[in-house]
Each structure stands twice: as structure tokens, then as C-alpha cells.
Design a protein around this motif. Structure first.
Motif, PDB file in Angstrom:
ATOM      1  N   THR A   1       0.817  -1.220   0.000  1.00 28.73           N
ATOM      2  CA  THR A   1       0.000   0.000   0.000  1.00 28.73           C
ATOM      3  C   THR A   1       0.852   1.272   0.000  1.00 28.73           C
ATOM      4  OG1 THR A   1      -0.117  -0.122   2.417  1.00 28.73           O
ATOM      5  CG2 THR A   1      -1.972  -1.054   1.186  1.00 28.73           C
ATOM      6  N   GLY A   2       2.171   1.109  -0.038  1.00 26.48           N
ATOM      7  CA  GLY A   2       3.048   2.283  -0.097  1.00 26.48           C
ATOM      8  C   GLY A   2       3.317   2.926   1.250  1.00 26.48           C
ATOM      9  N   ARG A   3       2.911   2.241   2.328  1.00 22.56           N
ATOM     10  CA  ARG A   3       3.101   2.848   3.655  1.00 22.56           C
ATOM     11  C   ARG A   3       4.464   2.563   4.266  1.00 22.56           C
ATOM     12  NH1 ARG A   3      -2.635   1.746   6.686  1.00 22.56           N
ATOM     13  NH2 ARG A   3      -3.627   1.494   4.671  1.00 22.56           N
ATOM     14  N   ALA A   4       5.089   1.486   3.853  1.00 21.78           N
ATOM     15  CA  ALA A   4       6.363   1.099   4.475  1.00 21.78           C
ATOM     16  C   ALA A   4       7.386   2.208   4.254  1.00 21.78           C
ATOM     17  CB  ALA A   4       6.858  -0.200   3.855  1.00 21.78           C
TER      18      ALA A   4
ATOM     19  N   THR B   1       5.058   9.039  -0.362  1.00 20.80           N
ATOM     20  CA  THR B   1       6.361   8.379  -0.455  1.00 20.80           C
ATOM     21  C   THR B   1       6.257   6.923  -0.899  1.00 20.80           C
ATOM     22  OG1 THR B   1       6.253   7.943   1.902  1.00 20.80           O
ATOM     23  CG2 THR B   1       7.527   9.863   1.222  1.00 20.80           C
ATOM     24  N   GLY B   2       5.033   6.483  -1.194  1.00 19.80           N
ATOM     25  CA  GLY B   2       4.892   5.153  -1.801  1.00 19.80           C
ATOM     26  C   GLY B   2       5.483   5.137  -3.208  1.00 19.80           C
ATOM     27  N   VAL B   3       5.588   6.290  -3.823  1.00 17.37           N
ATOM     28  CA  VAL B   3       6.217   6.394  -5.144  1.00 17.37           C
ATOM     29  C   VAL B   3       7.726   6.434  -4.904  1.00 17.37           C
ATOM     30  CG1 VAL B   3       6.195   7.644  -7.317  1.00 17.37           C
ATOM     31  CG2 VAL B   3       4.255   7.853  -5.767  1.00 17.37           C
ATOM     32  N   LYS B   4       8.447   5.481  -5.478  1.00 22.00           N
ATOM     33  CA  LYS B   4       9.861   5.312  -5.123  1.00 22.00           C
ATOM     34  C   LYS B   4      10.792   5.808  -6.219  1.00 22.00           C
ATOM     35  CE  LYS B   4       8.707   3.186  -1.371  1.00 22.00           C
ATOM     36  NZ  LYS B   4       8.638   4.025  -0.168  1.00 22.00           N
TER      37      LYS B   4
ATOM     38  N   GLU C   1      -0.813   4.477  -3.406  1.00 22.31           N
ATOM     39  CA  GLU C   1      -1.598   4.812  -2.211  1.00 22.31           C
ATOM     40  C   GLU C   1      -3.095   4.817  -2.495  1.00 22.31           C
ATOM     41  OE1 GLU C   1       1.210   6.471  -3.044  1.00 22.31           O
ATOM     42  OE2 GLU C   1       2.387   6.960  -1.253  1.00 22.31           O
ATOM     43  N   GLY C   2      -3.457   4.938  -3.769  1.00 22.54           N
ATOM     44  CA  GLY C   2      -4.881   4.997  -4.108  1.00 22.54           C
ATOM     45  C   GLY C   2      -5.446   3.672  -4.613  1.00 22.54           C
ATOM     46  N   MET C   3      -4.669   2.627  -4.570  1.00 22.62           N
ATOM     47  CA  MET C   3      -5.134   1.370  -5.185  1.00 22.62           C
ATOM     48  C   MET C   3      -6.183   0.634  -4.369  1.00 22.62           C
ATOM     49  SD  MET C   3      -1.999  -0.576  -7.038  1.00 22.62           S
ATOM     50  CE  MET C   3      -2.897  -1.974  -7.730  1.00 22.62           C
ATOM     51  N   ALA C   4      -6.012   0.611  -3.064  1.00 22.48           N
ATOM     52  CA  ALA C   4      -6.975  -0.122  -2.233  1.00 22.48           C
ATOM     53  C   ALA C   4      -8.240   0.716  -2.089  1.00 22.48           C
ATOM     54  CB  ALA C   4      -6.363  -0.403  -0.864  1.00 22.48           C
TER      55      ALA C   4
ATOM     56  N   ILE D   1      10.699  -2.717  -2.433  1.00 22.91           N
ATOM     57  CA  ILE D   1      10.911  -1.348  -2.925  1.00 22.91           C
ATOM     58  C   ILE D   1      10.364  -1.193  -4.354  1.00 22.91           C
ATOM     59  CG2 ILE D   1      13.249  -1.660  -3.922  1.00 22.91           C
ATOM     60  CD1 ILE D   1      12.485   1.354  -1.804  1.00 22.91           C
ATOM     61  N   CYS D   2      10.367  -2.287  -5.105  1.00 23.96           N
ATOM     62  CA  CYS D   2       9.877  -2.227  -6.486  1.00 23.96           C
ATOM     63  C   CYS D   2       8.365  -2.394  -6.559  1.00 23.96           C
ATOM     64  CB  CYS D   2      10.532  -3.336  -7.315  1.00 23.96           C
ATOM     65  SG  CYS D   2      10.002  -4.999  -6.805  1.00 23.96           S
ATOM     66  N   THR D   3       7.764  -2.840  -5.453  1.00 20.11           N
ATOM     67  CA  THR D   3       6.366  -3.266  -5.474  1.00 20.11           C
ATOM     68  C   THR D   3       5.380  -2.173  -5.913  1.00 20.11           C
ATOM     69  OG1 THR D   3       6.952  -4.823  -3.730  1.00 20.11           O
ATOM     70  CG2 THR D   3       4.601  -4.456  -4.110  1.00 20.11           C
ATOM     71  N   PRO D   4       5.487  -0.945  -5.369  1.00 19.70           N
ATOM     72  CA  PRO D   4       4.529   0.071  -5.818  1.00 19.70           C
ATOM     73  C   PRO D   4       4.548   0.255  -7.339  1.00 19.70           C
ATOM     74  CG  PRO D   4       5.695   0.837  -3.865  1.00 19.70           C
ATOM     75  CD  PRO D   4       6.381  -0.433  -4.308  1.00 19.70           C
TER      76      PRO D   4
END
Ligand code: FES
Ligand code: FES
Lengths: 753, 157
Positions: free
Chosen positions: A29-32, B35-38, B77-80, B102-105
Motif C-alpha cells: 500500500t506504499g506505507r512502508a 512516499t509510496g512512489v519510489k 496509495e490509491g489502489m486499495a 521497494i519495487c512493489t509500488p
């Protein structure tokens, strides 16, 4: 360690299952929060100025203009690290983080700035005037050992030779391993092959660049938030470099976006701390990708000479290797590891390996997953295939014929306990992949690999929470699923559901020292400590039950998360659950916990066999991996899905190293490809599914039989791919990466012969 | 001279101020707090910064913050949907398609872009659609399986 860590056969309830990982939701979810995701109020932006030269003496650094720029709060050079403050054993670490009188490689840090924002900091870097005197450089490992090579360190007198040489050279140290009499062995051989193999310099290629925030307070204490594989070691080293007491520095590790060894060393952290100290403000410093390539630590480039002798009936009589590993401008222990691991898979009568640590003008070599083993395995496993062909035995049978077993004296010294190389080879032989028919344009290769695995210092706390759940706190960084594994281990020991266990990584202020996550020690050592903590807590739980029941603690057994009365009282007293005991803790003596501190000994060595099918396009030199299988001994797979993940990830990195990845230096000694566009790691469309088979040959020194699993999988691929490619093109490939131009060149050379 | 930017981010009207030469990646992370965007490279080579900009998959490190004016952005952050994870997020967890994460988002956004266009991709189509996203931990095996499983789950729904 004086505790009972011997392996005991048992039925597992939690260990070996595949639950969701506890930190997963935050990560999807981008929270980590990773290294670059942390911010502090009033924080400044840090930037580093780096040498554009491969080798240059630094005559003068004029920072006055930069200091005067509006918004600049601190400029730091080597002068800001007072020699009297620095722990002498850390001088070379500091020298690599911030150059002294000499810049040793393209990218070597020479000054740093902290300013109110990125723009100002970058502008300030341009205002710093560095006066260099360019020196002759050498970046190639074979060039560097030549007598006329430019000397990198005038004080480098080869260690490990007797007498110590009178003349300085680029060979920092020599190490030797083996047993038997190789000369005698070669005299008994019918066939002797000698070959030189070369491997390019590969980078770990973690996707998250190094990042840290440091906040130095006027009272001399400091905080650091950083992506690292070992925050306790970072604390000790940063403090040692800045002349602080380690206890005054608290380091918190962020989530880590990959490390593979590269985040076990300091790069930007002492500099960030020095900037913060000078500016009296928190400073955040994040490397760019270009900096990661130029100025963090890739693996060694190598050149390896192998000589092996075999009789006509296929018995190896002697094996000899000389291994030259480039370590950057500072002495490393990398060739030594190569020399130890080279022949570790085999039972050899006469074997000798010599490792040379070679200084070059490249970034300081760092650990990269089973450091130094893949290169040595490339050389040895390529040679094994060639020998097998010479004597007309299938590669797998030739290896089985010489395989190391329990009781074999390893080529690096110790005698093996129960080990898995034989079983992985047998499994490979019987694997459907090995039996599958190849398509017309395909070829197959195989190779074996070895890694020691480490143990080391670990410390953990197990707290029983008021609701009857448990929290395990460790100080060894979770690089890819360790919290899930630890929660499984605790669930297993306490006999409670996995969901009722929380695993936490403590900062350096909250727990005793823990070694860093390297050498595949994470799950082995942390789980050993966690089991110990659980067992302490269980003793305490039994005591508490004894108080409630008013019986002897000896008459209580802990089973499936409950205290059971045994002996006289058996049958009269209904069991007490963890919840019962937690809720009555106040009456029986307060919070219930277990604590453990250990030096984990006896990490089990690990072996793997890989099988690889390739298709090589002879027009373009392009290699496609058609099928790939990893077979490895895990000892015991605590969370099999993540064990598979380690196998697959290591294989993919090895495939990249085999086919594409390499540092390319220009004539000027500057790195030509410091970016993911030109340093090409495998992408999704480059790879097939990677099949895995987990073998479980218990480590006798762990209650569950766990060995490390993280590293061995990168060891065989270079040779497995190399053997497949060589079979495909009918030419023996002796250099990785086997990039298209190299394959075409090898084909051309063979044709013109 | 800063610029004021108004855009729709994950459905919300958001205003932020940024420098004219600031990337959208930096603006999202430092100004909008996403900061979910890496950032893995800053040069368009790793896909860690993948976002949807007006329905198109882009590397936010290659777009300027100022270019987001009046446009709509989707990030991880808006996916769920509230506490309901997107099927891709669920399957990534189920399949252990992340190690370090780290690549997941970036992968989640790129995979969503694929499934929006092609609800029933082949393995090969998944591999090519995700070829702009680097993962160094997994060898991609479990990522590809997760995306195929999510596609199946979404087709059933
Ligand atoms: S950060 Fe944008 S593609 Fe790598
Ligand atoms: S999970 Fe680490 S880079 Fe993909």
C-alpha cells in the motif's frame, strides 16, 4: 554458547507453513518507510562532490565560495574528520567515504555540502574548487599485478608472504589453502588442462539507493535513520570515525530496499553525520543511481588460473587455482574467500588454491551475496565440464564421482558434517528438467555451488503481551521476509497461532548488539536466539502457573500454548492458557518475558546444483534462458515460499552476471555505464519461470535443522549458463559476462582457427 | 520562482507548490507526501516511480511537477478501496511477489495498467508489459504468477 542447540527430529506445526508476511500490507500500500522516506523537522539536503579522476592527488580544496552561498549551512571535507578522533582500524573506511590526500577512483568523495534545499546544495557543489594532480591509473586486475603497473599505495607490501617483499606492489595480501601434494598429483594425471577465466565486475543492483538522515545534537548525542543491513555495526563504525561514544549514537534501521551485501558497508553515513554536526541541523543524504554505481561497492572483478589433472578413467588427481580479485584501492579479503570456496564441493586428494588481493583504481569492493564464490565457481565448474568431456563421463556423473560427503576434508580445511552437495546432485540427476528432451536449438548446462553461512552475535527479547500474544524483538535486519520466519519460529516454540506473534526490529538503543544481516545468518542466528528467548519465557510461564496452582514448577509441562499439570496433579487441574497466564501476571510476579544473547555457532554449510537450458542466436550472439532449475539444501525451510524466493532471486542475479552485467571502464579510468540503461540487469522478459526444489538435510547445530539459504543460489549460475552456452556454440567460454559481442568474438575466433 | 499546481491525486483535489524544474516524482514525495512512489534511478530505467497520469502509465521521474496541472494522477496509495485491497495487492501478498518491496509500488501500478487494457494476458504479455520495472530480489517468477492470478480473480469478479 552453552545452550542446547542440537537438532532434534520433531513434528512441526508452524514452521514449514506459508502464511502471509506481517510487513506485507504496508509494502503493497506504499506505507512502508524505506531509507529515503524518513524526514525530520528542519532537515537540510546533503550532497557529495566526487572525483572525476580515476587516480589523482588532491592538492587543494577551496570551499570558500560554496560556504558563502546563501542557504548553505555546512561544507565538509576530510579536514572535518580530526585524525585524533578516528579509530585507527577505521581509517580506510573513512578514507573511502571521504578522500584524504588522494582520490583513488572515479566517484571518490572529496567534499560534501548541506543546504536548505537540493538546488542550493547542487549549486554549492559547483562552487567548490578542487585542485587535482592527475596520476597514472590502473583498473584491470591483470594489469595491476604487472611490475610496471602504476602503484596505488606506496605502503602496500604484500601480506601473507615470507619474507615480506622489499618493494611495494598492488598485491595487498596472499592467502593459501589446500592439502595433499599437487605436484605429485599432476605427475599421476593422464590429462592436464590449464585455463584462465575472467569475470566482470558486477554490482548488487539493489533498487533502493543508499539513504540516511542524521541528526547531531549540540550535547554530543546523535540519531541516525538509515537503510542498512547492520545498524549496530553502522553505529560502532560511525561513532569510531567521528570520535563519539557509540552509546551516544542511536541508529534506527528503515525498511531496506535490497542490499545483498552492499549495505553492510559505510558509504555516506559518516559524511551525513559530519554535515549534521557542523550545521547543527538534521541532514538527509540520498545517493543518486549514478553515485551508487560509481561510489558504493560492487563485487570484485577477477582473473583466475585453474589447472587440473585427471586420469583416463576420470579420477581427478590434482587441482590448483590462482585467484586474483580486485578489491578497489583498499585491501580486501575477497580473493581469500574465493580461494576457500573454489573447490569446496569436491573430495580431492591434492588441492591447492592461492588468492591474491589486488588493488585497482575502482570503487572499494563490497560483499555481494556469497561474496567471491560465484567467480571461483565459474572457473572451477567450467573446468569440471571440460574435464568430464575429455574423459567421456557425463558432467553430472563426473561431479558425483568426486562429490564431498560427511567426513570429507574440505579444500579450505574443516572436515564436513552432514552436507547436501551429493543429494542436490542426485536430485538434479533425477529431476524432470535433466531428463527433458532439448529442442533443436537448445543446449543444457549445469553447475554446483557452495557457501559457508555465518552465525555470530544475536540478541532477542520475547515479551508476552497482556492479551496473550507474543512480541519477538530482534536486532538483526529483515532483508526479505525474516519477520515472517521469526514469527513462525516463535509460534512453533510457544505453541500459539502465527497470527498472535509480532516480530519487531529494534533500534540500537533498545537491544544489545546484533551482527549485521550477512553471510545468510539472518534466519539461522536470529531464530536460534528467538528459540532461546521462547524457552526462557516458557520456564517463566511454568513458574507462574506453579504459583497459581500452588504446585512444584517441575510438575508443569508446556504444550500447545498451555501449561499442563503433570505428575501428581495431572488430571485435576485444567490447563492454563497463555491468555490466562498473561492476564494474571500482575499477581504472579509482573510482566512475563524471555531474553537471549548468544554467539550462534555452527551455521551449516550450504550447497546447490543448478540446471540451465539456453538458446543462443548465432547471428546476434544473444542468449535466451529457456529453462532454469535451482536445487538447494535449506537444512529446514522455515517459510518455504521465501526460501524459494531466495533461490530464484539469487539465480536471476547470477544469470545477469553471466550474460550482461559488468562495469565498463574507459581509457581514462572512468566508469562508462553508471546507470541501469547501460548496466543492464535482467528484466522480466529476459527470464523464464525459475523452478526450485528445496532439500532439507538438517543442520545438526540448530534445533530445527535450519541452515542459511540466502546466498548459495548466486554461486552456480555463472558456470551453469557458461556451460550451456559453451555447449550451444561449440566454443568454451572463459569470460563472463557472455554478452553478445563476446559470444560473436568467440565464434569468430573459433572459425578463423 | 515556485509554481502552484492543482491536480487530482487518487481522487482528491490536491494543490502543491514546486520548483519549475522539479520532477513530478519529487513533488509527489516531498510536496504531496506520497512516499509510496519510489526513486530507484531518476532516469526512467527502473519503473519504481511508476504512476498513472490521465490514465497513462508514466515514470514520474521523467515528468515535471508543473506538468501535473489540471491532470489526474493515480499512485499505489490509491489502489486499495478502504480496507479492501486491490486484487493485485492481494495476489502480491499471497504469492510472496515481494521480498524487499521497494519495487512493489511500481509493479502494482504497471500491472494495473496492463490489466486495465488486457484482462486476460498471457505469461509472455505480462513479462513484456512489466519489462520496464526492475526487481532485483525475486527473479520475477512470483511477480508474474501474482499478476496472472490477479487477472483471473478480476475476470471472475
Ligand atoms: S526512478 Fe523513475 S524510472 Fe527509476
Ligand atoms: S522485491 Fe526487492 S526489488 Fe523487487
Amino acid at each position: 554458547m552453552g545452550k542446547d542447540t542440537a537438532f532434534k527430529e520433531r513434528e512441526f506445526s508452524a514452521v514449514g507453513t506459508r502464511p502471509l508476511r506481517p510487513d506485507g500490507i504496508d509494502k503493497v500500500t506504499g506505507r512502508a518507510r524505506y531509507g529515503a522516506d524518513f524526514n525530520m523537522p528542519g532537515q537540510l539536503h546533503g550532497c557529495i562532490l566526487r572525483s572525476p579522476h580515476a587516480h589523482a592527488s588532491i592538492k587543494n580544496i577551496d570551499t570558500s565560495k560554496a560556504e558563502k552561498l546563501k542557504g548553505v549551512k555546512a561544507v565538509v571535507t576530510r579536514k572535518d574528520f580530526k585524525a585524533k578522533d578516528v579509530d585507527p582500524s577505521l581509517l580506510t573506511v573513512l578514507d573511502n567515504c571521504m578522500a584524504g590526500k588522494t582520490a583513488f577512483y572515479d566517484g571518490h568523495a572529496v567534499a560534501a555540502v548541506a543546504a536548505i534545499d537540493a538546488r542550493t546544495a547542487k549549486k554549492a557543489l559547483q562552487l567548490i574548487k578542487v585542485e587535482y594532480k592527475v596520476l597514472k591509473h590502473v583498473t584491470d586486475v591483470d594489469e595491476a599485478v604487472k611490475p610496471k603497473a602504476p602503484l596505488i599505495n606506496k605502503k602496500c607490501f604484500t601480506k601473507g608472504v615470507d619474507p615480506v617483499p622489499a618493494k611495494a606492489s598492488n598485491i595487498a595480501a596472499v592467502s593459501e589453502f589446500g592439502h595433499g601434494d599437487v605436484e605429485q598429483g599432476f605427475s599421476e594425471a593422464d590429462i592436464i588442462i590449464e585455463r584462465n577465466y575472467k569475470t566482470g565486475q558486477a554490482h548488487q543492483g539493489y533498487i533502493e539507493p543508499h539513504a540516511c538522515v542524521a541528526s547531531y545534537s549540540p550535547d554530543g548525542s546523535a540519531d541516525m535513520w538509515v537503510c542498512t543491513q547492520g545498524h549496530f555495526d553502522f553505529r560502532a563504525q560511525c561513532a569510531g570515525i567521528l570520535g563519539m561514544d557509540a552509546s551516544k549514537l542511536r541508529v534506527t534501521s528503515s525498511e531496506i530496499g535490497g542490499g545483498f551485501g552492499g549495505k553492510t558497508h559505510l558509504w555516506i553515513e559518516p559524511v551525513t553525520l559530519a554535515l549534521s554536526r557542523k550545521a547543527n541541523r538534521p541532514v538527509k543524504l540520498v545517493m543518486t543511481r549514478d553515485e551508487v554505481f560509481r561510489a558504493s561497492g560492487p563485487a570484485s572483478a577477477t582473473s583466475i588460473d585453474i589447472k587440473m589433472g585427471v586420469t583416463k578413467d576420470g579420477t581427478i588427481t590434482a587441482a590448483h587455482a590462482e585467484l586474483r580479485y580486485a578489491s578497489g584501492a583498499y585491501e580486501g579479503g575477497w580473493a581469500k574467500l574465493g580461494a576457500m570456496t573454489a573447490f569446496a564441493c569436491y573430495d580431492l586428494k591434492n588441492v591447492k588454491t592461492i588468492g591474491y588481493e589486488v588493488l585497482v583504481n575502482r570503487p572499494k569492493t563490497a560483499a555481494y551475496r556469497a561474496p567471491s564464490a560465484p567467480m571461483a565457481a565459474f572457473a572451477v565448474e567450467s573446468m569440471m565440464d571440460e574435464l568430464a568431456e575429455q574423459v567421456g563421463i557425463k558432467p553430472i556423473d563426473f561431479r558425483l564421482k568426486h562429490v564431498a560427503k560427511e567426513g570429507t576434508r574440505s579444500s579450505y580445511g574443516p572436515v564436513y558434517g552432514p552436507i547436501g552437495i551429493g543429494p542436490t546432485l542426485e536430485a538434479a540427476k533425477n529431476h524432470p528438467h535433466m531428463k527433458a528432451k532439448l529442442k533443436a536449438n537448445q543446449s543444457r548446462g549445469m553447475a554446483c555451488g557452495f557457501w559457508f553461512n555465518f552465525g555470530g552475535q544475536s540478541c532477542s527479547d520475547l515479551n508476552i503481551e497482556p492479551d496473550g500474544s507474543a512480541t519477538i524483538t530482534v536486532g538483526t535486519i529483515d532483508v526479505g521476509g525474516a519477520r515472517a520466519s521469526l514469527a513462525l519460529v516463535v509460534a512453533e516454540e510457544l505453541g500459539i497461532p502465527y497470527q498472535q506473534v509480532k516480530a519487531v526490529i529494534a533500534d540500537t538503543g533498545s537491544l544489545g548488539h546484533n551482527d549485521m544481516t550477512h553471510g545468510s545468518r539472518g534466519t539461522f542466528a536470529s531464530s536460534l536466539s528467538a528459540i532461546d528467548s521462547c524457552r526462557q519465557a516458557i520456564q517463566e510461564l511454568c513458574k507462574r502457573a506453579a504459583i497459581l496452582w500452588d504446585i512444584d514448577p517441575e510438575d508443569i509441562a508446556w504444550e500447545k500454548g498451555e501449561a499442563h499439570a503433570i505428575g501428581k496433579s495431572k488430571g485435576n487441574l485444567p490447563p492454563l492458557s497463555l491468555v490466562n497466564l498473561a492476564q494474571s501476571a500482575e499477581k504472579t510476579g509482573g510482566p512475563i518475558s524471555g531474553h537471549s544473547q548468544i554467539v550462534a555457532d555452527g551455521a551449516g554449510v550450504s550447497f546447490a546444483t543448478h540446471i540451465c537450458d539456453v538458446e543462443v542466436d548465432q547471428e546476434t550472439g544473444q542468449t535466451k534462458i529457456a529453462r532454469y532449475t535451482v536445487i538447494q539444501d535449506a537444512g529446514k525451510a522455515v517459510h518455504p515460499t521465501y526460501v524459494e524466493g531466495q533461490f530464484q532471486g539469487g539465480a536471476a542475479q547470477g544469470i545477469g552476471w553471466a550474460l550482461n552485467e559488468e562495469y565498463i571502464y574507459g581509457e581514462d579510468g572512468r566508469l562508462q555505464n553508471p546507470g541501469f540503461l547501460d548496466y543492464r540487469i535482467p528484466v522480466c522478459s529476459d527470464l523464464p519461470m525459475i523452478d526450485t526444489q528445496i532439500l532439507e538435510i538438517p543442520n545438526p547445530n540448530h534445533p530445527y535443522g535450519v541452515r542459511g539459504v540466502g546466498e548459495t543460489s548466486i554461486v552456480p549460475p555463472l558456470a551453469a549458463v557458461g556451460n550451456a552456452v559453451s555447449a550451444a556454440i561449440g566454443v568454451r567460454m572463459t569470460q563472463v559476462p557472455m554478452s553478445p559481442p563476446r559470444i560473436l568474438a568467440a565464434l569468430d575466433a573459433a572459425e578463423s582457427q | 520562482m515556485s509554481v502552484m499546481v492543482r491536480s487530482k491525486i487518487n481522487g482528491d483535489d490536491i494543490e502543491f507548490v514546486c520548483q519549475p524544474d522539479e520532477t513530478l516524482l519529487d513533488a509527489l514525495r516531498d510536496r504531496a507526501g506520497l512516499t509510496g512512489v519510489k526513486e530507484g534511478c531518476g532516469t526512467g530505467d527502473c519503473g519504481a516511480c511508476s504512476i498513472m497520469l490521465d490514465g497513462a502509465l508514466v515514470c514520474s521521474c521523467l515528468v515535471l511537477g508543473a506538468e501535473a496541472e489540471g491532470r489526474s494522477i493515480e499512485t499505489v496509495e490509491g489502489m486499495a478501496n478502504g480496507d479492501q485491497l486491490h486484487p493485485l495487492q492481494q495476489q502480491f501478498l499471497q504469492h510472496a511477489a515481494l521480498q524487499c518491496g521497494i519495487c512493489t509500488p511500481g509493479f502494482l501500478i504497471a500491472a494495473k495498467a496492463l490489466l486495465d487494457k488486457n484482462p486476460d494476458p498471457s505469461e509472455e504479455q505480462v513479462r513484456y508489459a512489466l519489462a520496464g520495472n526492475l526487481c532485483r530480489c525475486t527473479g520475477y517468477d512470483k511477480i508474474v504468477r501474482a499478476v496472472l492470478a490477479a487477472a483471473k480473480q478480476m475476470r471472475k469478479a
